[in-house]
Design a protein around this motif. Sequence first.
Motif, short mmCIF file in Angstrom:
data_model
loop_
_atom_site.label_atom_id
_atom_site.label_comp_id
_atom_site.label_asym_id
_atom_site.label_seq_id
_atom_site.Cartn_x
_atom_site.Cartn_y
_atom_site.Cartn_z
N LEU A 132 4.88 -6.63 -5.64
CA LEU A 132 4.54 -5.22 -5.41
C LEU A 132 4.93 -4.37 -6.61
O LEU A 132 4.16 -3.50 -7.05
CB LEU A 132 5.24 -4.72 -4.14
N LEU A 133 6.12 -4.58 -7.14
CA LEU A 133 6.56 -3.80 -8.30
C LEU A 133 5.66 -4.05 -9.50
O LEU A 133 5.32 -3.12 -10.25
CB LEU A 133 8.01 -4.14 -8.63
N ALA A 134 5.26 -5.31 -9.70
CA ALA A 134 4.38 -5.63 -10.82
C ALA A 134 3.01 -5.00 -10.63
O ALA A 134 2.39 -4.52 -11.60
CB ALA A 134 4.25 -7.15 -10.95
N THR A 135 2.52 -4.99 -9.41
CA THR A 135 1.21 -4.39 -9.12
C THR A 135 1.27 -2.87 -9.32
O THR A 135 0.32 -2.27 -9.82
CB THR A 135 0.78 -4.73 -7.69
N ALA A 136 2.38 -2.25 -8.90
CA ALA A 136 2.54 -0.82 -9.11
C ALA A 136 2.57 -0.49 -10.60
O ALA A 136 1.96 0.49 -11.05
CB ALA A 136 3.82 -0.32 -8.44
N GLU A 137 3.25 -1.30 -11.39
CA GLU A 137 3.28 -1.09 -12.84
C GLU A 137 1.88 -1.23 -13.43
O GLU A 137 1.47 -0.44 -14.29
CB GLU A 137 4.24 -2.09 -13.48
N GLN A 138 1.14 -2.22 -12.95
CA GLN A 138 -0.24 -2.40 -13.41
C GLN A 138 -1.08 -1.18 -13.09
O GLN A 138 -1.98 -0.80 -13.86
CB GLN A 138 -0.84 -3.63 -12.73
N ALA A 139 -0.80 -0.53 -11.95
CA ALA A 139 -1.56 0.65 -11.54
C ALA A 139 -1.10 1.92 -12.24
O ALA A 139 -1.70 2.98 -12.04
CB ALA A 139 -1.43 0.83 -10.03
N GLY A 140 -0.05 1.83 -13.04
CA GLY A 140 0.47 3.01 -13.72
C GLY A 140 1.36 3.87 -12.85
O GLY A 140 1.59 5.04 -13.15
N ALA A 141 1.88 3.27 -11.76
CA ALA A 141 2.76 4.01 -10.85
C ALA A 141 4.22 3.75 -11.23
O ALA A 141 4.69 2.62 -11.12
CB ALA A 141 2.50 3.58 -9.42
N ARG A 142 4.91 4.78 -11.68
CA ARG A 142 6.32 4.61 -12.04
C ARG A 142 7.19 4.39 -10.82
O ARG A 142 8.23 3.73 -10.89
CB ARG A 142 6.80 5.83 -12.83
N GLU A 143 6.79 4.98 -9.70
CA GLU A 143 7.50 4.75 -8.45
C GLU A 143 6.53 4.92 -7.29
O GLU A 143 5.48 5.55 -7.43
CB GLU A 143 8.69 5.72 -8.30
N LEU A 144 6.89 4.36 -6.16
CA LEU A 144 6.08 4.47 -4.96
C LEU A 144 6.74 5.44 -4.00
O LEU A 144 7.94 5.37 -3.75
CB LEU A 144 5.92 3.10 -4.30
N HIS A 145 5.95 6.35 -3.48
CA HIS A 145 6.46 7.34 -2.53
C HIS A 145 6.65 6.72 -1.14
O HIS A 145 7.69 6.88 -0.50
CB HIS A 145 5.49 8.52 -2.44
N THR A 146 5.62 5.99 -0.67
CA THR A 146 5.64 5.43 0.67
C THR A 146 4.91 4.10 0.67
O THR A 146 3.90 3.93 -0.01
CB THR A 146 4.93 6.38 1.68
N VAL A 147 5.43 3.15 1.45
CA VAL A 147 4.81 1.85 1.63
C VAL A 147 4.65 1.61 3.13
O VAL A 147 5.62 1.75 3.88
CB VAL A 147 5.65 0.72 1.00
N ALA A 148 3.44 1.26 3.55
CA ALA A 148 3.19 0.93 4.95
C ALA A 148 2.92 -0.57 5.06
O ALA A 148 2.12 -1.11 4.31
CB ALA A 148 2.02 1.72 5.51
N VAL A 149 3.60 -1.20 6.00
CA VAL A 149 3.53 -2.65 6.17
C VAL A 149 2.98 -2.98 7.55
O VAL A 149 3.50 -2.49 8.56
CB VAL A 149 4.92 -3.30 6.02
N GLY A 150 1.94 -3.79 7.60
CA GLY A 150 1.40 -4.26 8.86
C GLY A 150 1.84 -5.69 9.11
O GLY A 150 1.58 -6.57 8.28
N ALA A 151 2.54 -5.94 10.22
CA ALA A 151 3.09 -7.27 10.49
C ALA A 151 2.81 -7.65 11.94
O ALA A 151 2.70 -6.78 12.81
CB ALA A 151 4.59 -7.29 10.22
N PRO A 152 2.71 -8.96 12.22
CA PRO A 152 2.58 -9.39 13.62
C PRO A 152 3.89 -9.20 14.36
O PRO A 152 4.96 -9.25 13.77
CB PRO A 152 2.21 -10.87 13.49
N GLY A 153 3.79 -8.97 15.66
CA GLY A 153 5.00 -8.79 16.46
C GLY A 153 5.11 -7.36 16.98
O GLY A 153 4.27 -6.50 16.71
#
Length: 396
Positions: A132-153
């Motif tokens: 995720l951090l590598a993908t954010a860097e690739q996108a030019g995002a220095r930091e992420l404000h919010t992350v939403a995770v979809g999981a079973p359960g």
Amino acid sequence: MTIARTATPSTARAINDRLALELLLSHGALTATELRELTGLSRPTIADLLERLQRGGLVAMVGERGEQRRGPNARVYALRADRAHLAGIDVRTVGVTLTVADLTGRTLADAALPVDPADPPADFADQVLRTLLATAEQAGARELHTVAVGAPGLVDPATGELSTTSRLQHWHGELVAALRAGLGAEVILENEVNLAGIAEHRIGAAADRDTFVLLWLGHSTGAAVVLDGRLRRGFSGGAGEIGFLPVPGTRGLPATRSCDGGFHSLAGGRAVCALAREHGLVDGPGADDAPAAEAAVLAAIAAGPAGEPFLDELAERVAVAASAVAVLLDPGCVVLGGEVGRAGGSALAERVAARLARLSPVRTEVRAGTAGGGAVLSGAVLTASDAVRRDLFGGR
């Protein structure tokens, strides 16, 4: 007696700012005149809010537009999409897919990280974090404000914690903790079918409905319940765990931590593959996962009349759960999602509707999902985007 209350100047400014930001988000770049026409606010009020939003880094002037009048060109203003970045993550037993997006929800970069369910590495949660951090860097995002995770359960509405209802991977329970410790961002955990339901409601087959139920047909089965425009999770987060619904046609009953014997055993991926083998659509044992079930349904449709007995029997099974949903909730609309629902399309939806009409006195439309194979990921991005906007724009 009703007491009229007048908004304070600061409250009025906040309301006006939020209105302008939402319009810039939905319409794209606008001139001050266009904002004034859309909001009904005065020219000085629009000028003040544009100056205020530019100072706050939420809006920027992006050019000029020639008007059909004398005088200078009109300045064009747009939301600063790079003001905040967000991410969505779709968690499965076979790995994760993730997307990094800007403030408008536009995808900037994505990645997939597969894993062997039979032998997941001990540090897989940390691997997801690094990806995720590598993908954010690739996108030019220095930091992420919010992350939403979809999981079973089940996701407990009170604590936001994941509790499993079946044998899931160890890293499912570790992932959110790893993300929260390693990102410094808000991390929202949601059941994956609920996120798919959000996507169908906002950009998919139920965009015109305030009340509907998404029936998820994939590796496992589940449902997302949307009533009066709101996603309903239930007291413990278990609303929609339809895989545990006791149904005729199975050889047992479900148990607390296993949906074997419930609707899952009738319409989960393994059951759909077994049904396809019975009808001669699949040769040999093969796989029993969601892609295999999807392929079986597509093969049945491609086979024409030869595939109709399989589709008819599958529709009979799905209609059992749809009937339970209809008589309990009367949603008026059931959307078929997941790999099997998506592959079946209108051919399966029409068959389920015909059988449902014979099972239930409640009039219920059945639609094929249209949010696509990335419905969970789309719902995650929409959920993260809503959270970012609440923080930056104010309001609920």
